[in-house]
Design a protein around this motif. Sequence first.
Motif, PDB file in Angstrom:
ATOM      1  N   GLY A 101       0.821  -1.216   0.000  1.00 53.19           N
ATOM      2  CA  GLY A 101       0.000   0.000   0.000  1.00 53.19           C
ATOM      3  C   GLY A 101       0.851   1.262   0.000  1.00 53.19           C
ATOM      4  N   ALA A 102       1.942   1.213   0.802  1.00 50.87           N
ATOM      5  CA  ALA A 102       2.831   2.379   0.834  1.00 50.87           C
ATOM      6  C   ALA A 102       3.479   2.602  -0.525  1.00 50.87           C
ATOM      7  N   ALA A 103       3.862   1.477  -1.195  1.00 47.26           N
ATOM      8  CA  ALA A 103       4.456   1.613  -2.526  1.00 47.26           C
ATOM      9  C   ALA A 103       3.440   2.193  -3.506  1.00 47.26           C
ATOM     10  N   GLU A 104       2.168   1.715  -3.410  1.00 44.08           N
ATOM     11  CA  GLU A 104       1.123   2.255  -4.304  1.00 44.08           C
ATOM     12  C   GLU A 104       0.887   3.728  -4.012  1.00 44.08           C
ATOM     13  N   ARG A 105       0.824   4.071  -2.698  1.00 39.93           N
ATOM     14  CA  ARG A 105       0.634   5.491  -2.364  1.00 39.93           C
ATOM     15  C   ARG A 105       1.817   6.330  -2.820  1.00 39.93           C
ATOM     16  N   LEU A 106       3.027   5.745  -2.714  1.00 43.29           N
ATOM     17  CA  LEU A 106       4.209   6.461  -3.173  1.00 43.29           C
ATOM     18  C   LEU A 106       4.170   6.670  -4.675  1.00 43.29           C
ATOM     19  N   GLU A 107       3.747   5.629  -5.392  1.00 40.12           N
ATOM     20  CA  GLU A 107       3.636   5.766  -6.857  1.00 40.12           C
ATOM     21  C   GLU A 107       2.580   6.797  -7.216  1.00 40.12           C
ATOM     22  N   GLN A 108       1.420   6.752  -6.477  1.00 42.15           N
ATOM     23  CA  GLN A 108       0.380   7.744  -6.740  1.00 42.15           C
ATOM     24  C   GLN A 108       0.874   9.151  -6.408  1.00 42.15           C
ATOM     25  N   SER A 109       1.633   9.264  -5.303  1.00 40.82           N
ATOM     26  CA  SER A 109       2.188  10.565  -4.931  1.00 40.82           C
ATOM     27  C   SER A 109       3.158  11.066  -5.985  1.00 40.82           C
ATOM     28  N   GLN A 110       3.980  10.158  -6.521  1.00 39.95           N
ATOM     29  CA  GLN A 110       4.901  10.562  -7.589  1.00 39.95           C
ATOM     30  C   GLN A 110       4.136  11.017  -8.830  1.00 39.95           C
ATOM     31  N   ALA A 111       3.030  10.262  -9.162  1.00 38.83           N
ATOM     32  CA  ALA A 111       2.213  10.676 -10.305  1.00 38.83           C
ATOM     33  C   ALA A 111       1.588  12.044 -10.050  1.00 38.83           C
ATOM     34  N   ASP A 112       1.080  12.238  -8.815  1.00 37.63           N
ATOM     35  CA  ASP A 112       0.512  13.550  -8.471  1.00 37.63           C
ATOM     36  C   ASP A 112       1.568  14.637  -8.555  1.00 37.63           C
ATOM     37  N   ASN A 113       2.788  14.303  -8.118  1.00 39.49           N
ATOM     38  CA  ASN A 113       3.879  15.291  -8.195  1.00 39.49           C
ATOM     39  C   ASN A 113       4.185  15.653  -9.648  1.00 39.49           C
ATOM     40  N   ARG A 114       4.179  14.606 -10.518  1.00 42.86           N
ATOM     41  CA  ARG A 114       4.412  14.908 -11.941  1.00 42.86           C
ATOM     42  C   ARG A 114       3.301  15.786 -12.508  1.00 42.86           C
ATOM     43  N   ASN A 115       2.035  15.461 -12.149  1.00 42.82           N
ATOM     44  CA  ASN A 115       0.917  16.290 -12.615  1.00 42.82           C
ATOM     45  C   ASN A 115       1.020  17.707 -12.069  1.00 42.82           C
ATOM     46  N   LEU A 116       1.396  17.791 -10.783  1.00 47.10           N
ATOM     47  CA  LEU A 116       1.552  19.125 -10.196  1.00 47.10           C
ATOM     48  C   LEU A 116       2.686  19.905 -10.857  1.00 47.10           C
ATOM     49  N   SER A 117       3.749  19.183 -11.215  1.00 49.07           N
ATOM     50  CA  SER A 117       4.863  19.862 -11.903  1.00 49.07           C
ATOM     51  C   SER A 117       4.411  20.397 -13.258  1.00 49.07           C
ATOM     52  N   GLN A 118       3.625  19.567 -13.991  1.00 48.26           N
ATOM     53  CA  GLN A 118       3.110  20.034 -15.285  1.00 48.26           C
ATOM     54  C   GLN A 118       2.176  21.225 -15.087  1.00 48.26           C
ATOM     55  N   THR A 119       1.293  21.102 -14.052  1.00 46.92           N
ATOM     56  CA  THR A 119       0.389  22.221 -13.780  1.00 46.92           C
ATOM     57  C   THR A 119       1.165  23.478 -13.398  1.00 46.92           C
ATOM     58  N   LYS A 120       2.237  23.263 -12.622  1.00 49.25           N
ATOM     59  CA  LYS A 120       3.071  24.395 -12.216  1.00 49.25           C
ATOM     60  C   LYS A 120       3.720  25.051 -13.429  1.00 49.25           C
ATOM     61  N   LEU A 121       4.213  24.228 -14.358  1.00 48.79           N
ATOM     62  CA  LEU A 121       4.823  24.793 -15.574  1.00 48.79           C
ATOM     63  C   LEU A 121       3.785  25.568 -16.384  1.00 48.79           C
ATOM     64  N   ALA A 122       2.551  24.971 -16.499  1.00 44.64           N
ATOM     65  CA  ALA A 122       1.503  25.660 -17.250  1.00 44.64           C
ATOM     66  C   ALA A 122       1.134  26.974 -16.573  1.00 44.64           C
ATOM     67  N   LEU A 123       1.005  26.939 -15.240  1.00 43.50           N
ATOM     68  CA  LEU A 123       0.682  28.175 -14.513  1.00 43.50           C
ATOM     69  C   LEU A 123       1.805  29.195 -14.637  1.00 43.50           C
ATOM     70  N   ALA A 124       3.046  28.714 -14.611  1.00 41.38           N
ATOM     71  CA  ALA A 124       4.177  29.640 -14.772  1.00 41.38           C
ATOM     72  C   ALA A 124       4.148  30.285 -16.156  1.00 41.38           C
ATOM     73  N   ALA A 125       3.806  29.468 -17.199  1.00 35.33           N
ATOM     74  CA  ALA A 125       3.707  30.027 -18.549  1.00 35.33           C
ATOM     75  C   ALA A 125       2.581  31.053 -18.627  1.00 35.33           C
ATOM     76  N   ASP A 126       1.395  30.702 -18.017  1.00 34.60           N
ATOM     77  CA  ASP A 126       0.292  31.660 -18.002  1.00 34.60           C
ATOM     78  C   ASP A 126       0.672  32.936 -17.259  1.00 34.60           C
ATOM     79  N   LEU A 127       1.395  32.762 -16.138  1.00 37.23           N
ATOM     80  CA  LEU A 127       1.815  33.937 -15.375  1.00 37.23           C
ATOM     81  C   LEU A 127       2.784  34.805 -16.177  1.00 37.23           C
ATOM     82  N   ALA A 128       3.708  34.158 -16.901  1.00 36.17           N
ATOM     83  CA  ALA A 128       4.652  34.926 -17.724  1.00 36.17           C
ATOM     84  C   ALA A 128       3.913  35.680 -18.824  1.00 36.17           C
TER      85      ALA A 128
END
Length: 343
Positions: A101-128
Motif C-alpha cells: 500500500g505504501a508503494a502504491e501510495r508512493l507511486e500515486q504521490s509521484q504521479a501527483d507530483n508529476r501532474n503538479l509539476s506540469q500544472t506548475k509549468l503551465a501556470l508559470a507560462a500563463d503567469l509569464a
Amino acid sequence: MARIGILYSHVMKAAEKVAAEGKNPTVDSVREALGGTGSKSTIAPLLKRWKVEHQESVVAAETGVPAELLLAVKGLYQKLQADVGLQLAQASEAQRIALQGAAERLEQSQADNRNLSQTKLALAADLAQTKDELSQLRAEHHSGAITLAGLESDNAGLRARLADRAAEVAALNQQLAQARTQFEHYQHATAAQRTEERQAADQRVARLEQDLAGARQHGQIQQAALTQRETQLAQSQLEQDRWREAADALQGDLAAMRPERDQLAYQFKEASAAGAALAGKLATTQTALTEARIALAGRQHQAELLGERLRQAENKENSQEAARLTLIEEKAALQAQLASRKR
C-alpha cells in the motif's frame, strides 16, 4: 585409552542412577557410579551423548525441577513458539500488505507530483504571458497618459489664447462703446452749441436791427461789432467742422475696427470649436484611459489569481513531497521491523 567394557549402556545406566538420586550427572559422578572405573576422556563423550538424548532428565537434575513439569514447560514453550511463528507470519503478511500500500501510495504521490509539476509549468507560462500583457498594458497606459498630458497642455494653451482673445474682444468692445459714447456726447454738445449759437445770433440780429432802426448813428460801431460777431460765428463754424471731421475720423476708426472685431469674433468661434473638439478628444482619451485602467486592473487581478494558484500548487507539491518522504520513512521503518522480526 578407555578400558574395554565401558560402553554407552554402562554410562547411560550410571547417569540415570545419578539423576534418580537428584544429583547432576557429571563425569566425576558417573565415574563414581561406575565404581571408579573408566577414564574421563572415555566417559565424557558418552555422557554428552546421553545428555543430548535425555535433556529433560539433565535439566531436572541440574535445576531440581521434576521431568513432568519440564515436559509441560517444553510443550508450552513449543506452543508459544508456534504462536509466535504464526504471529510473525501474520505480521510479515500485514507488513507486506502495508509496504505494498505504501508503494502504491508512493507511486500515486509521484504521479501527483508529476501532474503538479506540469500544472506548475503551465501556470508559470500563463503567469509569464499575463506579466507580458500587463507590461504592454502599462506601456499603453503610460503612452496614453503622455498623450493625455499633451492634449491637456494643448487644451490649456488654447484656453489661455481663447481667454486672451476674449479679453481683447472685450477691450475692443469697451473702446467701441466709449467711442460711441464720446461721439454721441459730441453730437449732443455740438447740437446744443449750434442751437445756443443760433439763438444767440438771432437775439443779436434782433438787437442789431433794433439798434440799427433806433440809432443809425452808431452804424459803423455796430457794423464793426457785427463783423466781429460774424468772425466768431465763422470760427465757431470752423470749430464745428473740426468736430465733424473728428467724428468722421472716429467713424472711420470704428469702421476700420469692425473687420478686426469680426476677425477676432471668428477667431473666438474657431477657438471655441477647437476647444470643443479638444474637449471631445479629451473625453475620448479619458474613456480609453479608463478602459485601459479597467483592463489593467483585470489583468492584475488575473495575475494575482494565477500567482495564488501557483502558490497553492507549490504548497500542494510540497505537501505531496512531504507525504512521499513520510511514506518512504514508513516503508524503511516497516522493512527494518520486518528484518528485525525475521532475525
